[in-house]
Each structure stands twice: as structure tokens, then as C-alpha cells.
Design an enzyme around this catalytic site. Structure first.
Site, PDB file in Angstrom:
ATOM      1  N   ASP A 100      -8.415   1.498   0.919  1.00 50.63           N
ATOM      2  CA  ASP A 100      -7.019   1.517   1.345  1.00 50.63           C
ATOM      3  C   ASP A 100      -6.330   2.824   0.983  1.00 50.63           C
ATOM      4  O   ASP A 100      -5.481   3.315   1.729  1.00 50.63           O
ATOM      5  CB  ASP A 100      -6.258   0.355   0.707  1.00 50.63           C
ATOM      6  CG  ASP A 100      -6.765  -0.992   1.201  1.00 50.63           C
ATOM      7  OD1 ASP A 100      -7.035  -1.119   2.414  1.00 50.63           O
ATOM      8  OD2 ASP A 100      -6.892  -1.906   0.366  1.00 50.63           O
ATOM      9  N   GLU A 115      -9.142  -0.022  -3.431  1.00 45.43           N
ATOM     10  CA  GLU A 115      -8.925  -1.181  -2.567  1.00 45.43           C
ATOM     11  C   GLU A 115      -7.726  -1.909  -3.158  1.00 45.43           C
ATOM     12  O   GLU A 115      -7.770  -2.359  -4.304  1.00 45.43           O
ATOM     13  CB  GLU A 115     -10.166  -2.082  -2.552  1.00 45.43           C
ATOM     14  CG  GLU A 115     -10.099  -3.209  -1.574  1.00 45.43           C
ATOM     15  CD  GLU A 115     -10.092  -2.763  -0.120  1.00 45.43           C
ATOM     16  OE1 GLU A 115      -9.517  -3.503   0.702  1.00 45.43           O
ATOM     17  OE2 GLU A 115     -10.647  -1.695   0.214  1.00 45.43           O
ATOM     18  N   GLU A 151       0.834  -1.206   0.000  1.00 42.66           N
ATOM     19  CA  GLU A 151       0.000   0.000   0.000  1.00 42.66           C
ATOM     20  C   GLU A 151       0.866   1.253   0.000  1.00 42.66           C
ATOM     21  O   GLU A 151       0.583   2.209  -0.733  1.00 42.66           O
ATOM     22  CB  GLU A 151      -0.944   0.005   1.203  1.00 42.66           C
ATOM     23  CG  GLU A 151      -2.084  -0.975   1.084  1.00 42.66           C
ATOM     24  CD  GLU A 151      -2.969  -0.999   2.320  1.00 42.66           C
ATOM     25  OE1 GLU A 151      -2.894  -0.059   3.147  1.00 42.66           O
ATOM     26  OE2 GLU A 151      -3.741  -1.961   2.468  1.00 42.66           O
ATOM     27  N   SER A 205      -8.032   1.196   7.519  1.00 44.05           N
ATOM     28  CA  SER A 205      -9.160   0.667   6.756  1.00 44.05           C
ATOM     29  C   SER A 205      -9.504  -0.734   7.222  1.00 44.05           C
ATOM     30  O   SER A 205      -8.653  -1.598   7.319  1.00 44.05           O
ATOM     31  CB  SER A 205      -8.839   0.676   5.253  1.00 44.05           C
ATOM     32  OG  SER A 205      -7.698  -0.096   4.990  1.00 44.05           O
TER      33      SER A 205
END
Length: 163
Positions: free
Chosen positions: A40, A53, A10, A30
Site C-alpha cells: 500500500d 501493507e 492510507e 495495489s
């Protein structure tokens, strides 16, 4: 995938989007620190905004629960962002899909295979100015109708979103 690896992926996505000119933030809580399901990553460039996401895998298919996708679509509609599922397989780049374009399993979950990502996924660079307004409008209406069908939205909520 371990949480540490997912967090690292991420952060990698956030950095890549930042390098590509997006204002971007990661929502590290999240799904855990709040009752509300959050995407995210949020990214925007003043013209287009995405709720993403993010999922990664070493090579196995990536699965998302129906609830994850419903929450992404619901948040995106309310926030005014375009929902995207971002997938990254080891030794490959990030690829993006609109939730309506991801395979839904018989059990109501969603799956992205590596070969599908490589063949049909939208590369990160295409997120900028890739706006085909007619196509996105079709997705938006379909997303709202799907959310009503799945009980995520009431018909009144859906009607107000589509006005």
C-alpha cells in the site's frame, strides 16, 4: 472497512510518514490494477526503506490473507525494503509489525488484535533509526525460508537472495 475509509487511512499514513521525514508514496492500485501485488505504501529516509501493507479497523481484529503477507515479503525482498504491516484502530495511532511477528491462524491467514497492537506494536516514530541489524537479518532469512516453504520462492531464488 469500506474502500473509501481504507483509502483515507492510507493517505493519513502517507501524510504522517511525510511529516516524520520520510520520502513516501502510496500505491493506490495495489491489488487491483495490476497482476503484481504491490504494498500500500513505500517509504524511505535514505537509510531505511519500508514496504507497508496498511490495514485499519473500528475495533475488530484485523485480518490479512496469507497471500497478502507473502506478496509483501516477496516484494520487499526484491525491492530491498523492510516489510511492515501497519495497523490502525479507531481512536488509536498507527502501529507496525514485521510479518514474522504477526499471529498466523491455523488457516494460514494473519491476525492482529487491538490489544496486541497497543502492547507489542512498534509506534510510527520508532520506524526512524529503529534498525537493529542483527534482528532484521534474522527476519530476512526467516522470511525467505518461509517463502520457500509456502512455494512463493524457488530454492534457487531464495539462495540468490541470501547471498
Amino acid at each position: 472497512m469500506s474502500n473509501a475509509k481504507g483509502d483515507r487511512r492510507e493517505r493519513e499514513l502517507v501524510n504522517r510518514l511525510d511529516e516524520d521525514g520520510f520520502a513516501v508514496m502510496r500505491a493506490p492500485a495495489s491489488g487491483s490494477a495490476t497482476e503484481r501485488e504491490l504494498p500500500d505504501v513505500l517509504a524511505g529516509d535514505g537509510d531505511v526503506f519500508y514496504a507497508i501493507e496498511a490495514k485499519s479497523s473500528s475495533g475488530d481484529p484485523i485480518y490479512l490473507t496469507g497471500e497478502e503477507v507473502e506478496a509483501l515479503v516477496y516484494f520487499s525482498q526484491n525491492f530491498g525494503a523492510k516489510p511492515k504491516i501497519g495497523v490502525r484502530f479507531d481512536r488509536e495511532d498507527w502501529y507496525f509489525f514485521h510479518p514474522a511477528d504477526v499471529h498466523q491462524t491455523d488457516g494460514g491467514n494473519y491476525r492482529v488484535k487491538k490489544e496486541t497492537a497497543l502492547e507489542d506494536g512498534e509506534p510510527l516514530g520508532a520506524l526512524r533509526g529503529s534498525d537493529d541489524a542483527d534482528d532484521e537479518d534474522d527476519h530476512d532469512i526467516r522470511d525467505v525460508l518461509t517463502a520457500v516453504e509456502q512455494g512463493v520462492l524457488s530454492p534457487d531464488e531464495a539462495a540468490s537472495m541470501l547471498e
